[in-house]
Design a protein around this motif. Structure first.
Motif, PDB file in Angstrom:
ATOM      1  N   LYS A 127      -1.547   8.338  -5.184  1.00  0.00           N
ATOM      2  CA  LYS A 127      -1.439   9.192  -4.002  1.00  0.00           C
ATOM      3  C   LYS A 127      -0.302   8.727  -3.100  1.00  0.00           C
ATOM      4  N   GLN A 128      -0.223   7.399  -2.897  1.00  0.00           N
ATOM      5  CA  GLN A 128       0.854   6.876  -2.059  1.00  0.00           C
ATOM      6  C   GLN A 128       2.216   7.150  -2.678  1.00  0.00           C
ATOM      7  N   ARG A 129       2.325   7.010  -3.999  1.00  0.00           N
ATOM      8  CA  ARG A 129       3.595   7.271  -4.673  1.00  0.00           C
ATOM      9  C   ARG A 129       3.973   8.751  -4.553  1.00  0.00           C
ATOM     10  N   ALA A 130       2.981   9.614  -4.699  1.00  0.00           N
ATOM     11  CA  ALA A 130       3.258  11.051  -4.573  1.00  0.00           C
ATOM     12  C   ALA A 130       3.684  11.407  -3.153  1.00  0.00           C
ATOM     13  N   MET A 131       3.029  10.799  -2.165  1.00  0.00           N
ATOM     14  CA  MET A 131       3.413  11.071  -0.782  1.00  0.00           C
ATOM     15  C   MET A 131       4.823  10.555  -0.484  1.00  0.00           C
ATOM     16  N   ARG A 132       5.135   9.381  -1.053  1.00  0.00           N
ATOM     17  CA  ARG A 132       6.475   8.831  -0.837  1.00  0.00           C
ATOM     18  C   ARG A 132       7.541   9.716  -1.470  1.00  0.00           C
ATOM     19  N   LEU A 153      -5.769   5.276  -8.262  1.00  0.00           N
ATOM     20  CA  LEU A 153      -5.681   6.599  -7.655  1.00  0.00           C
ATOM     21  C   LEU A 153      -5.013   6.530  -6.282  1.00  0.00           C
ATOM     22  N   GLN A 154      -5.341   5.483  -5.531  1.00  0.00           N
ATOM     23  CA  GLN A 154      -4.723   5.325  -4.217  1.00  0.00           C
ATOM     24  C   GLN A 154      -3.219   5.091  -4.339  1.00  0.00           C
ATOM     25  N   LEU A 155      -2.828   4.259  -5.327  1.00  0.00           N
ATOM     26  CA  LEU A 155      -1.399   4.022  -5.545  1.00  0.00           C
ATOM     27  C   LEU A 155      -0.674   5.289  -5.954  1.00  0.00           C
ATOM     28  N   GLU A 213     -13.292  -0.082  -9.226  1.00  0.00           N
ATOM     29  CA  GLU A 213     -12.365  -0.536  -8.195  1.00  0.00           C
ATOM     30  C   GLU A 213     -10.921  -0.366  -8.658  1.00  0.00           C
ATOM     31  N   ASP A 214     -10.665  -0.707  -9.947  1.00  0.00           N
ATOM     32  CA  ASP A 214      -9.306  -0.526 -10.482  1.00  0.00           C
ATOM     33  C   ASP A 214      -8.898   0.945 -10.475  1.00  0.00           C
ATOM     34  N   ASN A 215      -9.828   1.814 -10.876  1.00  0.00           N
ATOM     35  CA  ASN A 215      -9.516   3.251 -10.870  1.00  0.00           C
ATOM     36  C   ASN A 215      -9.248   3.755  -9.457  1.00  0.00           C
TER      37      ASN A 215
END
Length: 464
Positions: A222-227, A218-220, A212-214
């Motif tokens: 992805k969001q940071r890269a999109m931002r 990974l989701q964070l 769950e942490d991984n």
């Protein structure tokens, strides 16, 4: 009736239904032979356990164990075997639709009956007077406790029922050493099972938390890269002229599509390469074996032609024989043989021997002279090659002129070359030497020899 049901279970269930109540325990003992003859852990054993449960044979075993021991044919022997059958049938069973009834009613009832039987055996053991009877009852007590441990090991949720049972507490309060040691060993084994189960649960929870942490990390990312991508795009839009915005967006989309296609094609080609790699290895191995086999067969055909037996002449007809005989007679008539005396023959023989001896002596001298000429040519060629590779006068040192005065270095170089050739042939794989014999000449490719001889140091040479 299910068509895939084991016929042995069907006949056994029909026999139990038709037999009197006092014969049912002995009939149920046939289940032990059916279970023992089936491979442990196989799908066939799981199917047999499901059939036993579907035809209520497990409930029959449970009902027999809840009866009075004195009314059962075979006494404690039959009861102890039925406890083994019941525990083995319940462990590894997949009840299907009746799972709730199986886990909430049947299993707790079976564990409770095992404890009651253990308590009854404990009382009989304490009240028994003879030593043989005590040993027999202790043996039955061990079987019942082992069956209980097997059942609890397969269904860990029963540990709480067993530890909270009044019959189990009564077993712990015994004053007999043998009974007490058996019960304590069972408690120790049950607690070990409980600890291992808790450890597995904790490990499973830890793995789930890590996953769950991984996933969140990974989701964070992805969001940071999109931002960051959006911020860069907004900054670029501020710089680009309003009339060029659409063109700029189209160029970005094309570059993005090219990057995605590049990575996808690379992934696809790598995947195809890994899938085709075994086939390529097999193809290369087949080509190598075919080449060696063809070479070997060619050698065999050559030897067959050389050592082929003489087939003889074609069969002659009588007319051909007469014609050949006439030719021979005509030749003999035209060329009559001359008569020679023995003295003249001996003189002619001695003259021929003298000429042969003179010829062979001259031939040996010519061979020796030719060898000397070949040696001089090889020495001159080596010296020329050594002089061509020699350093210039500016780069030459004091010791290098002495190296050109020695004639042993070319000989050593030639010997080392022959030695490297032999080593290269010995170290070659077996399939490269297929079909070769002891007398065959060693054939090593020139490119392989150049690799080895490139590292050979000859005095007075300079690196290329």
């Amino acid at each position: 009736m299910k068509p895939s049901t084991d016929p042995r279970i069907l006949s056994l269930a029909a026999e139990v239904a038709k037999s009197p109540e006092q014969n049912v325990p002995v009939i149920l003992l046939k289940l032990k032979e059916i279970i023992n003859n089936t491979p442990l852990g196989s799908s066939e054993l799981k199917k047999i356990k499901q059939d036993i449960y579907c035809y209520d044979l497990i409930r029959y075993c449970l009902l027999v164990l809840s009866q009075d021991c004195s009314r059962i044919q075979g006494g404690w022997t039959t009861i102890s075997q039925l406890t083994q059958i019941l525990s083995h049938c319940c462990v590894g069973l997949e009840p299907g639709e009746d799972a709730e009834e199986f886990y909430n009613e049947l299993l707790p009832s079976a564990a409770e009956n095992f404890l009651i039987l253990g308590r009854q055996l404990q009382t009989c053991f304490i009240n028994a007077a003879k030593g043989e009877e005590k040993d027999e009852l202790l043996h039955f007590f061990h079987i019942v406790t082992d069956s209980l441990f097997w059942l609890v090991g397969g269904h860990v949720q029963l540990i709480q029922n067993v530890l909270q049972s009044d019959h189990f507490l009564h077993l712990l309060q015994t004053d007999n050493v043998q009974i007490g040691s058996t019960v304590m060993n069972m408690v120790q084994n049950i607690l070990q099972i409980n600890r291992s189960k808790r450890a597995k649960i904790l490990l499973k929870l830890k793995r789930q938390k890590e996953e769950e942490d991984n996933r969140l990390q990974l989701q964070l990312e992805k969001q940071r890269a999109m931002r960051l991508s959006r911020e860069v795009r907004l900054n670029m839009l501020e710089i680009v002229h309003p009339g060029q915005v659409e063109k700029h967006n189209r160029e970005i989309e094309e570059k993005s599509a090219l990057i995605i296609q590049k990575h996808w094609r690379g992934y696809r080609e790598r995947k195809n390469f890994h899938q085709q790699k075994p086939s390529l290895v097999e193809y290369k191995a087949a080509v190598t074996l075919q080449r060696a086999t063809l070479k070997f067969l060619a050698k065999c055909r050559t030897k067959k032609k050389l050592f082929a037996p003489w087939q003889g002449l074609r069969e002659l007809t009588d007319a051909r024989r007469v014609e050949l005989k006439q030719h021979v007679d005509d030749y003999v008539r035209r060329h009559p043989s001359s008569q020679m005396s023995d003295v003249a023959s001996r003189e002619l023989h001695s003259q021929a021997q003298e000429r042969l001896q003179h010829y062979f002596m001259g031939r040996a001298l010519e061979d020796r002279a030719q060898q000397h000429r070949d040696a001089l040519k090889a020495q001159i060629s080596t010296n020329i090659e050594q002089l061509m590779k020699a350093p210039s006068l500016k780069e030459a040192e004091g010791k290098e002129p002495e190296l050109f005065l020695s004639r042993s270095r070319p000989v050593a170089a030639k010997a080392k070359q022959a030695h490297l050739t032999t080593l290269k042939h010995i170290q070659a794989p077996w399939w490269k030497k297929l079909g070769e014999e002891a007398g065959d000449e060693i054939d090593v490719p020139k490119d392989e020899l150049s690799i080895e001889l490139g590292t050979l140091f000859i005095g007075g040479t300079k690196p290329p």
